[in-house]
Design a protein around this motif. Structure first.
Motif, PDB file in Angstrom:
ATOM      1  N   ALA A   4       0.832  -1.210   0.000  1.00 47.28           N
ATOM      2  CA  ALA A   4       0.000   0.000   0.000  1.00 47.28           C
ATOM      3  C   ALA A   4       0.863   1.255   0.000  1.00 47.28           C
ATOM      4  N   VAL A   5       1.926   1.258   0.788  1.00 46.25           N
ATOM      5  CA  VAL A   5       2.818   2.416   0.832  1.00 46.25           C
ATOM      6  C   VAL A   5       3.520   2.606  -0.508  1.00 46.25           C
ATOM      7  N   LEU A   6       3.962   1.507  -1.125  1.00 45.76           N
ATOM      8  CA  LEU A   6       4.619   1.616  -2.436  1.00 45.76           C
ATOM      9  C   LEU A   6       3.685   2.202  -3.486  1.00 45.76           C
ATOM     10  N   ALA A   7       2.453   1.711  -3.544  1.00 46.14           N
ATOM     11  CA  ALA A   7       1.502   2.210  -4.532  1.00 46.14           C
ATOM     12  C   ALA A   7       1.099   3.646  -4.235  1.00 46.14           C
ATOM     13  N   TRP A   8       0.929   3.979  -2.960  1.00 50.62           N
ATOM     14  CA  TRP A   8       0.580   5.354  -2.613  1.00 50.62           C
ATOM     15  C   TRP A   8       1.714   6.302  -2.986  1.00 50.62           C
ATOM     16  N   SER A  18       0.296   5.054  -8.195  1.00 50.24           N
ATOM     17  CA  SER A  18      -0.098   4.146  -9.268  1.00 50.24           C
ATOM     18  C   SER A  18      -0.013   2.711  -8.769  1.00 50.24           C
ATOM     19  N   SER A  19      -1.118   1.980  -8.900  1.00 46.85           N
ATOM     20  CA  SER A  19      -1.077   0.574  -8.522  1.00 46.85           C
ATOM     21  C   SER A  19      -0.282  -0.228  -9.544  1.00 46.85           C
ATOM     22  N   ILE A  20      -0.308   0.189 -10.817  1.00 42.52           N
ATOM     23  CA  ILE A  20       0.455  -0.511 -11.853  1.00 42.52           C
ATOM     24  C   ILE A  20       1.952  -0.444 -11.538  1.00 42.52           C
ATOM     25  N   GLY A  49      -2.159  -5.032  -1.219  1.00 45.03           N
ATOM     26  CA  GLY A  49      -1.864  -3.750  -0.591  1.00 45.03           C
ATOM     27  C   GLY A  49      -1.734  -2.631  -1.610  1.00 45.03           C
ATOM     28  N   ALA A  50      -1.163  -2.925  -2.776  1.00 50.82           N
ATOM     29  CA  ALA A  50      -1.044  -1.914  -3.823  1.00 50.82           C
ATOM     30  C   ALA A  50      -2.424  -1.468  -4.291  1.00 50.82           C
ATOM     31  N   ASN A  51      -3.354  -2.396  -4.331  1.00 53.62           N
ATOM     32  CA  ASN A  51      -4.727  -2.050  -4.699  1.00 53.62           C
ATOM     33  C   ASN A  51      -5.346  -1.121  -3.666  1.00 53.62           C
TER      34      ASN A  51
END
Length: 153
Positions: A70-74, A78-80, A106-108
């Motif tokens: 989640a932290v990486l995507a935030w 971008s979730s991609i 988590g990325a989602n």
């Protein structure tokens, strides 16, 4: 090859559907190219001592893996980008499959945080949070369900 095929189809197609299919091929080709380049860029990280140790710690901690995803995507907004990052580590073997799935979940969730934070400056009182909060809750329910199903698989 997909980028070239898409470009040829886009330039030669007379109908909008053909041009759209060319655009789809170009986009898919660029995504696959970015995954390949990201994998090449991150390959030296997989050979370090600390990264496999860190990723190994995520093997038995699906909630920590979910939060890291989640932290990486935030951070990338971008979730991609988050999923490509996670997939590149999973492809090198530095990340266990269960931890990779938890990080993708988590990325989602992480991409739903940006609209929620942006709603702070919008007018409308608490109603301004309704859509973004609903989106976040929907993704959280999906992530919890995914983590629950991760155990049997």
């Amino acid at each position: 090859a997909l980028v070239l095929l898409g470009l040829v189809v886009f330039r030669t197609a007379r109908r909008p559907k053909g041009r759209d299919l060319g655009r789809v091929a170009i986009g898919l080709g660029l995504m696959l190219l970015s995954l390949h380049l990201l994998g090449q860029t991150l390959a030296p990280l997989a050979s370090t001592r600390w990264l496999p140790a860190l990723m190994g710690e995520l093997r038995g901690a699906p909630i920590a893996a979910l939060l890291l995803g989640a932290v990486l995507a935030w951070a990338a907004h971008s979730s991609i980008a988050g999923v490509l990052f996670i997939a590149s580590f999973a492809a090198t073997g530095a990340l266990a499959p269960a931890a990779a799935v938890a990080m993708v979940l988590g990325a989602n969730v992480g991409t739903a945080l940006t609209p929620l934070l942006q709603a702070r400056g919008a007018p409308g009182g608490l109603a301004r949070y309704r859509l973004s909060l609903g989106n976040l809750l929907n993704r959280l329910v999906g992530a919890v369900l995914g983590l629950w199903l991760l155990g049997p698989f």
